[in-house]
Design a protein around this motif. Structure first.
Motif, PDB file in Angstrom:
ATOM      1  N   MET A   1      79.433  67.197  16.817  1.00  0.00           N
ATOM      2  CA  MET A   1      77.993  67.059  17.105  1.00  0.00           C
ATOM      3  C   MET A   1      77.742  66.664  18.556  1.00  0.00           C
ATOM      4  N   ALA A   2      78.663  65.922  19.150  1.00  0.00           N
ATOM      5  CA  ALA A   2      78.510  65.516  20.553  1.00  0.00           C
ATOM      6  C   ALA A   2      79.894  65.316  21.145  1.00  0.00           C
ATOM      7  N   SER A   3      80.045  65.712  22.411  1.00  0.00           N
ATOM      8  CA  SER A   3      81.327  65.547  23.117  1.00  0.00           C
ATOM      9  C   SER A   3      81.042  64.881  24.453  1.00  0.00           C
ATOM     10  N   ALA A   4      82.015  64.130  24.949  1.00  0.00           N
ATOM     11  CA  ALA A   4      81.868  63.498  26.269  1.00  0.00           C
ATOM     12  C   ALA A   4      82.938  64.039  27.197  1.00  0.00           C
ATOM     13  N   LEU A   5      82.571  64.194  28.460  1.00  0.00           N
ATOM     14  CA  LEU A   5      83.558  64.577  29.466  1.00  0.00           C
ATOM     15  C   LEU A   5      84.129  63.341  30.137  1.00  0.00           C
ATOM     16  N   ASN A   6      85.271  63.513  30.765  1.00  0.00           N
ATOM     17  CA  ASN A   6      85.936  62.458  31.524  1.00  0.00           C
ATOM     18  C   ASN A   6      86.552  63.081  32.769  1.00  0.00           C
ATOM     19  N   PRO A   7      86.867  62.263  33.796  1.00  0.00           N
ATOM     20  CA  PRO A   7      87.551  62.822  34.968  1.00  0.00           C
ATOM     21  C   PRO A   7      88.828  63.581  34.592  1.00  0.00           C
TER      22      PRO A   7
ATOM     23  N   ALA B   1      91.468  74.723  25.302  1.00  0.00           N
ATOM     24  CA  ALA B   1      90.135  74.308  24.834  1.00  0.00           C
ATOM     25  C   ALA B   1      89.851  72.913  25.383  1.00  0.00           C
ATOM     26  N   ILE B   2      88.802  72.808  26.192  1.00  0.00           N
ATOM     27  CA  ILE B   2      88.486  71.553  26.890  1.00  0.00           C
ATOM     28  C   ILE B   2      87.965  70.506  25.895  1.00  0.00           C
ATOM     29  N   GLY B   3      88.144  69.239  26.261  1.00  0.00           N
ATOM     30  CA  GLY B   3      87.443  68.163  25.555  1.00  0.00           C
ATOM     31  C   GLY B   3      88.348  67.282  24.728  1.00  0.00           C
ATOM     32  N   CYS B   4      88.270  65.963  25.000  1.00  0.00           N
ATOM     33  CA  CYS B   4      89.093  65.002  24.257  1.00  0.00           C
ATOM     34  C   CYS B   4      88.253  64.038  23.414  1.00  0.00           C
ATOM     35  N   ASP B   5      87.032  63.728  23.859  1.00  0.00           N
ATOM     36  CA  ASP B   5      86.227  62.703  23.179  1.00  0.00           C
ATOM     37  C   ASP B   5      85.060  63.357  22.451  1.00  0.00           C
ATOM     38  N   PHE B   6      84.915  63.063  21.179  1.00  0.00           N
ATOM     39  CA  PHE B   6      83.781  63.647  20.461  1.00  0.00           C
ATOM     40  C   PHE B   6      83.455  62.864  19.198  1.00  0.00           C
TER      41      PHE B   6
ATOM     42  N   ARG C   1      76.641  58.265  36.676  1.00  0.00           N
ATOM     43  CA  ARG C   1      76.253  56.868  36.401  1.00  0.00           C
ATOM     44  C   ARG C   1      76.113  56.756  34.897  1.00  0.00           C
ATOM     45  N   GLY C   2      77.227  56.469  34.256  1.00  0.00           N
ATOM     46  CA  GLY C   2      77.297  56.483  32.801  1.00  0.00           C
ATOM     47  C   GLY C   2      78.046  57.723  32.349  1.00  0.00           C
ATOM     48  N   LYS C   3      77.878  58.050  31.079  1.00  0.00           N
ATOM     49  CA  LYS C   3      78.677  59.127  30.484  1.00  0.00           C
ATOM     50  C   LYS C   3      77.943  60.466  30.495  1.00  0.00           C
ATOM     51  N   ILE C   4      78.730  61.520  30.520  1.00  0.00           N
ATOM     52  CA  ILE C   4      78.210  62.893  30.517  1.00  0.00           C
ATOM     53  C   ILE C   4      78.509  63.507  29.146  1.00  0.00           C
ATOM     54  N   ILE C   5      77.431  63.948  28.488  1.00  0.00           N
ATOM     55  CA  ILE C   5      77.536  64.343  27.079  1.00  0.00           C
ATOM     56  C   ILE C   5      77.082  65.789  26.891  1.00  0.00           C
ATOM     57  N   ILE C   6      77.745  66.469  25.985  1.00  0.00           N
ATOM     58  CA  ILE C   6      77.339  67.825  25.579  1.00  0.00           C
ATOM     59  C   ILE C   6      77.066  67.780  24.075  1.00  0.00           C
ATOM     60  N   THR C   7      75.866  68.217  23.690  1.00  0.00           N
ATOM     61  CA  THR C   7      75.483  68.086  22.278  1.00  0.00           C
ATOM     62  C   THR C   7      75.498  69.443  21.570  1.00  0.00           C
ATOM     63  N   GLN C   8      75.631  69.370  20.259  1.00  0.00           N
ATOM     64  CA  GLN C   8      75.523  70.575  19.423  1.00  0.00           C
ATOM     65  C   GLN C   8      74.589  70.252  18.270  1.00  0.00           C
ATOM     66  N   SER C   9      73.794  71.248  17.864  1.00  0.00           N
ATOM     67  CA  SER C   9      72.845  70.955  16.775  1.00  0.00           C
ATOM     68  C   SER C   9      73.554  71.090  15.425  1.00  0.00           C
TER      69      SER C   9
END
Ligand SMILES: NC(=O)c1ccc[n+]([C@@H]2O[C@H](COP(=O)([O-])OP(=O)(O)OC[C@H]3O[C@@H](n4cnc5c(N)ncnc54)[C@H](OP(=O)(O)O)[C@@H]3O)[C@@H](O)[C@H]2O)c1
Length: 307
Positions: free
Chosen positions: A33-39, A60-65, A299-307
Motif C-alpha cells: 500500500m505504501a513504500s519508502a525510498l532510502n539513499p 525490483a527497487i524498494g526495501c521498505d513498505f 526533509r523527512g521520508k519520501i513515500i510512494i503510495t498505491q490504492s
C-alpha cells in the motif's frame, strides 16, 4: 502486476508488468500500500552500493513498505491473510516498489492500528537506523548531549525525537527550513551547516550520530568529550584519529529484521513520535520520488503510495 525495476546501473527505473511472486514456505505475500525510498535505493540504482549488495538485473527497487498480507507460506504461523504489516525486503532482492512483494515472515511486523500504511512504510530503514544508532550502538543515556548530523533527513527526524525522549540534550545540524523542522521535533540547539561551523559552536558532546560522513565526521571528533562516542551510518571512521581524540568511533549497518524492527514500530505507535513526510506521490509518479531522494535534500521520508 506492476513492478518498478531497473535493467542496469544508471538506467531509468521503469514500470514492468510481471507475474505476482510465488512464496516459499517461510514467506508472506504482501499487497503493498505504501513504500519508502532510502539513499540505499539510489546507491543500488547507481551501482555504488553493489559492493555490499551485488544485485542482479532486472532489479525490483524498494526495501521498505507496508501493506496487507495476501497469502502465507506453509511454515508461517505469525501472520495470516488480512493482517496489516510493515515489512523490510533485503536489498539484494528488493521488490518493495511493486504491487505485491514476497518477503520472509521474519522481515515483517504487524502494523499497529494507530499507524497508517504510509507511516509504517517510513519506519524500517530510517527508524531502525536512528533507534539502533542511538541505543544499541550509541548507548545513549539520559542527561547526555547528543549531536545528530543531517537531522532533517529520513534517519535524522527519527533520531532527534528518539534522543529527546531518551532524556538527552539534542544538538543538530541541517539548513534552511530544516532548522524549524528539527526544532519542532525537539532539538535544543541547531546549527545551519551552510552558514556556521558546528565545530565552533558545539562542545562536550557525549554522542555524535554521524549521518553525513566525510569532513563532517572528521570535524566531529573535537566536539566530543573525552570518552565520547561517534556512530556513523555513512563512512567507516578512522579508529586511529578517534583514539587520538580520546573517543570511540564505529560504523553501523542496519538490517531491520522483525527482531530489530518490532520495538521501533511499537515505540513510534505508542510514544507519539511524528513520521515526517518530505514527499508522498502515487505509484505512477515514482520518478518524482526517485529524483527527490537522489537530490539528498529530503526533509523527512519520501513515500510512494498505491490504492
Ligand atoms: N549504515 C546503514 O545501515 C544506513 C542506514 C540508513 C541510512 N544510512 C545512510 O545514512 C545517511 C542518512 O540517511 P537518510 O535516509 O537520513 O538520508 P536523507 O534523508 O537523504 O538525508 C537528507 C538530509 O540530509 C541533510 N544534509 C545533507 N548534507 C548535510 C550536511 N553536510 N550537514 C547537515 N545536514 C545535511 C539535508 O539537509 P539540507 O537539505 O538542509 O542539506 C537533508 O535534510 C545516508 O548516507 C544513508 O545512506 C546508512
Amino acid at each position: 502486476m506492476k513492478s518498478i525495476r531497473i535493467h542496469g546501473f544508471n538506467t531509468p527505473a521503469v514500470i514492468n508488468e510481471v507475474s505476482v511472486p510465488s512464496i516459499e514456505a517461510d514467506q508472506v505475500l504482501v499487497r503493498v500500500m505504501a513504500s519508502a525510498l532510502n539513499p540505499l535505493d539510489i546507491g543500488l540504482m547507481a551501482g555504488w552500493a553493489a559492493r555490499f549488495f551485488p544485485i542482479e538485473f532486472p532489479y525490483a527497487i524498494g526495501c521498505d513498505f507496508a501493506g496487507v498480507v495476501e497469502r502465507v507460506g506453509d511454515a508461517v504461523t505469525t501472520f495470516k491473510p488480512g493482517n496489516a504489516v510493515v515489512a523490510w525486503a533485503d536489498p539484494l532482492t528488493g521488490g518493495g516498489l511493486s504491487e505485491y512483494s514476497a518477503v520472509p515472515a521474519k522481515s515483517c511486523v504487524l502494523l499497529p492500528s494507530s499507524l497508517t500504511p504510509i507511516e509504517g512504510a517510513a519506519i524500517p530503514t530510517a527508524g531502525s537506523t536512528a533507534w539502533h544508532g542511538l541505543f544499541s550502538e550509541g548507548h545513549i543515556k539520559p542527561g547526555e548531549t547528543v549531536l545528530v548530523h543531517a537531522a532533517s533527513g529520513g534517519v535524522g527526524i527519527f533520531a532527534v525525537q528518539f534522543a529527546k525522549k531518551a532524556g538527552a540534550r539534542v544538538l543538530a545540524t541541517t539548513s534552511g527550513a530544516g532548522i524549524d523542522l528539527v526544532r519542532s521535533l525537539g532539538a535544543d540547539e541547531v546549527v545551519d551547516y551552510k552558514k556556521q561551523d558546528f565545530a565552533q559552536v558545539f562542545r562536550d558532546v557525549d554522542l555524535v550520530l554521524d549521518l553525513v560522513g566525510g569532513e563532517t565526521q572528521s570535524r566531529s571528533y573535537p566536539v566530543l568529550k573525552r570518552g565520547g562516542r561517534l556512530v556513523s551510518t555513512t563512512s567507516p571512521p578512522d579508529v586511529a584519529v578517534a583514539s587520538a581524540h580520546g573517543v570511540s568511533a564505529t560504523m553501523m549497518y542496519v538490517k531491520p529484521y522483525a527482531s530489530r524492527l518490532d520495538e521501533v514500530v511499537r515505540a513510534v505507535a505508542q510514544d507519539g513520535f511524528k513520521v515526517v513526510l518530505d514527499t508522498s506521490v502515487p505509484f505512477e509518479a515514482f520518478n518524482d520520488a526517485i529524483e527527490r531522494q537522489r537530490s539528498g535534500r529530503a526533509r523527512g521520508k519520501i513515500i510512494i503510495t498505491q490504492s
